[in-house]
Motif scaffolding. Structure first.
Motif, PDB file in Angstrom:
ATOM      1  N   ASN A   2     -26.310 -93.242  59.874  1.00  0.00           N
ATOM      2  CA  ASN A   2     -24.944 -93.348  59.352  1.00  0.00           C
ATOM      3  C   ASN A   2     -24.287 -91.978  59.398  1.00  0.00           C
ATOM      4  O   ASN A   2     -24.909 -90.979  59.073  1.00  0.00           O
ATOM      5  CB  ASN A   2     -24.958 -93.844  57.913  1.00  0.00           C
ATOM      6  N   ASN A   3     -23.015 -91.953  59.783  1.00  0.00           N
ATOM      7  CA  ASN A   3     -22.274 -90.696  59.852  1.00  0.00           C
ATOM      8  C   ASN A   3     -21.474 -90.466  58.586  1.00  0.00           C
ATOM      9  O   ASN A   3     -21.037 -91.408  57.927  1.00  0.00           O
ATOM     10  CB  ASN A   3     -21.341 -90.687  61.064  1.00  0.00           C
ATOM     11  N   CYS A   4     -21.268 -89.207  58.279  1.00  0.00           N
ATOM     12  CA  CYS A   4     -20.520 -88.755  57.115  1.00  0.00           C
ATOM     13  C   CYS A   4     -19.100 -89.336  57.127  1.00  0.00           C
ATOM     14  O   CYS A   4     -18.446 -89.375  58.173  1.00  0.00           O
ATOM     15  CB  CYS A   4     -20.467 -87.234  57.142  1.00  0.00           C
ATOM     16  N   ASP A   5     -18.638 -89.775  55.955  1.00  0.00           N
ATOM     17  CA  ASP A   5     -17.281 -90.319  55.839  1.00  0.00           C
ATOM     18  C   ASP A   5     -16.212 -89.251  56.035  1.00  0.00           C
ATOM     19  O   ASP A   5     -15.093 -89.554  56.437  1.00  0.00           O
ATOM     20  CB  ASP A   5     -17.069 -90.963  54.462  1.00  0.00           C
ATOM     21  N   HIS A   6     -16.542 -87.995  55.760  1.00  0.00           N
ATOM     22  CA  HIS A   6     -15.545 -86.921  55.838  1.00  0.00           C
ATOM     23  C   HIS A   6     -15.451 -86.331  57.254  1.00  0.00           C
ATOM     24  O   HIS A   6     -14.390 -86.359  57.868  1.00  0.00           O
ATOM     25  CB  HIS A   6     -15.862 -85.829  54.823  1.00  0.00           C
ATOM     26  N   CYS A   7     -16.549 -85.809  57.772  1.00  0.00           N
ATOM     27  CA  CYS A   7     -16.513 -85.164  59.092  1.00  0.00           C
ATOM     28  C   CYS A   7     -16.784 -86.151  60.231  1.00  0.00           C
ATOM     29  O   CYS A   7     -16.484 -85.855  61.379  1.00  0.00           O
ATOM     30  CB  CYS A   7     -17.501 -84.008  59.159  1.00  0.00           C
ATOM     31  N   VAL A  14     -25.967 -87.689  51.196  1.00  0.00           N
ATOM     32  CA  VAL A  14     -25.588 -87.902  49.793  1.00  0.00           C
ATOM     33  C   VAL A  14     -24.710 -89.147  49.707  1.00  0.00           C
ATOM     34  O   VAL A  14     -23.763 -89.293  50.466  1.00  0.00           O
ATOM     35  CB  VAL A  14     -24.818 -86.681  49.240  1.00  0.00           C
ATOM     36  N   HIS A  15     -25.049 -90.030  48.762  1.00  0.00           N
ATOM     37  CA  HIS A  15     -24.287 -91.272  48.553  1.00  0.00           C
ATOM     38  C   HIS A  15     -23.699 -91.261  47.144  1.00  0.00           C
ATOM     39  O   HIS A  15     -24.428 -91.076  46.177  1.00  0.00           O
ATOM     40  CB  HIS A  15     -25.186 -92.493  48.696  1.00  0.00           C
ATOM     41  N   PHE A  16     -22.372 -91.432  47.038  1.00  0.00           N
ATOM     42  CA  PHE A  16     -21.686 -91.549  45.756  1.00  0.00           C
ATOM     43  C   PHE A  16     -21.142 -92.965  45.633  1.00  0.00           C
ATOM     44  O   PHE A  16     -20.504 -93.456  46.562  1.00  0.00           O
ATOM     45  CB  PHE A  16     -20.477 -90.602  45.664  1.00  0.00           C
ATOM     46  N   ASN A  17     -21.377 -93.603  44.508  1.00  0.00           N
ATOM     47  CA  ASN A  17     -20.815 -94.929  44.252  1.00  0.00           C
ATOM     48  C   ASN A  17     -20.218 -94.959  42.860  1.00  0.00           C
ATOM     49  O   ASN A  17     -20.833 -94.493  41.909  1.00  0.00           O
ATOM     50  CB  ASN A  17     -21.885 -96.014  44.362  1.00  0.00           C
ATOM     51  N   SER A  18     -19.016 -95.488  42.752  1.00  0.00           N
ATOM     52  CA  SER A  18     -18.378 -95.713  41.459  1.00  0.00           C
ATOM     53  C   SER A  18     -17.671 -97.055  41.524  1.00  0.00           C
ATOM     54  O   SER A  18     -17.633 -97.696  42.572  1.00  0.00           O
ATOM     55  CB  SER A  18     -17.389 -94.596  41.124  1.00  0.00           C
ATOM     56  N   GLU A  19     -17.095 -97.475  40.425  1.00  0.00           N
ATOM     57  CA  GLU A  19     -16.389 -98.751  40.415  1.00  0.00           C
ATOM     58  C   GLU A  19     -15.168 -98.727  41.327  1.00  0.00           C
ATOM     59  O   GLU A  19     -14.805 -99.741  41.905  1.00  0.00           O
ATOM     60  CB  GLU A  19     -15.970 -99.107  38.994  1.00  0.00           C
ATOM     61  N   MET A  23     -18.578 -92.827  48.555  1.00  0.00           N
ATOM     62  CA  MET A  23     -18.529 -91.812  49.600  1.00  0.00           C
ATOM     63  C   MET A  23     -19.940 -91.592  50.125  1.00  0.00           C
ATOM     64  O   MET A  23     -20.898 -91.590  49.355  1.00  0.00           O
ATOM     65  CB  MET A  23     -18.015 -90.477  49.055  1.00  0.00           C
ATOM     66  N   ASN A  24     -20.045 -91.407  51.411  1.00  0.00           N
ATOM     67  CA  ASN A  24     -21.292 -91.049  52.070  1.00  0.00           C
ATOM     68  C   ASN A  24     -21.045 -89.736  52.794  1.00  0.00           C
ATOM     69  O   ASN A  24     -20.234 -89.682  53.713  1.00  0.00           O
ATOM     70  CB  ASN A  24     -21.712 -92.138  53.054  1.00  0.00           C
ATOM     71  N   LEU A  25     -21.731 -88.679  52.342  1.00  0.00           N
ATOM     72  CA  LEU A  25     -21.451 -87.343  52.858  1.00  0.00           C
ATOM     73  C   LEU A  25     -22.688 -86.680  53.434  1.00  0.00           C
ATOM     74  O   LEU A  25     -23.807 -86.909  52.973  1.00  0.00           O
ATOM     75  CB  LEU A  25     -20.910 -86.452  51.734  1.00  0.00           C
ATOM     76  N   CYS A  26     -22.469 -85.820  54.418  1.00  0.00           N
ATOM     77  CA  CYS A  26     -23.535 -84.960  54.922  1.00  0.00           C
ATOM     78  C   CYS A  26     -23.687 -83.784  53.947  1.00  0.00           C
ATOM     79  O   CYS A  26     -22.864 -83.584  53.057  1.00  0.00           O
ATOM     80  CB  CYS A  26     -23.209 -84.462  56.328  1.00  0.00           C
ATOM     81  N   SER A  27     -24.720 -83.010  54.126  1.00  0.00           N
ATOM     82  CA  SER A  27     -24.966 -81.867  53.239  1.00  0.00           C
ATOM     83  C   SER A  27     -23.819 -80.866  53.251  1.00  0.00           C
ATOM     84  O   SER A  27     -23.414 -80.358  52.199  1.00  0.00           O
ATOM     85  CB  SER A  27     -26.261 -81.156  53.635  1.00  0.00           C
ATOM     86  N   ASN A  28     -23.280 -80.577  54.425  1.00  0.00           N
ATOM     87  CA  ASN A  28     -22.196 -79.602  54.532  1.00  0.00           C
ATOM     88  C   ASN A  28     -20.942 -80.058  53.797  1.00  0.00           C
ATOM     89  O   ASN A  28     -20.322 -79.277  53.071  1.00  0.00           O
ATOM     90  CB  ASN A  28     -21.858 -79.323  55.993  1.00  0.00           C
TER      91      ASN A  28
END
Length: 63
Positions: A2-7, A14-19, A23-28
């Protein structure tokens, strides 16, 4: 992978989930986001790499 949502190029670490959102992000991109949110400067991390021994086999990542 899976590719980062930002870049949209690096692998997600890193996976962030809220209501409201997720977001799914790479380390950078994660480090950049945290640096901005916390108003601190984060030094660049060493990228992992692999080395082969004299027999051509690799025993994992080195950092």
């Amino acid at each position: 992978m899976n590719n980062c949502d930002h870049c949209e190029s690096n692998e997600v670490k890193v996976h962030f989930n809220s209501e409201e959102s997720s977001m799914n992000l790479c380390s950078n991109c994660y480090n950049e986001l945290m640096s901005t949110e916390l108003e601190v400067e984060i030094e660049p991390l060493i990228e992992p790499f692999s080395l082969k021994d004299y027999q051509g086999s690799s025993e994992g990542d080195c950092t």
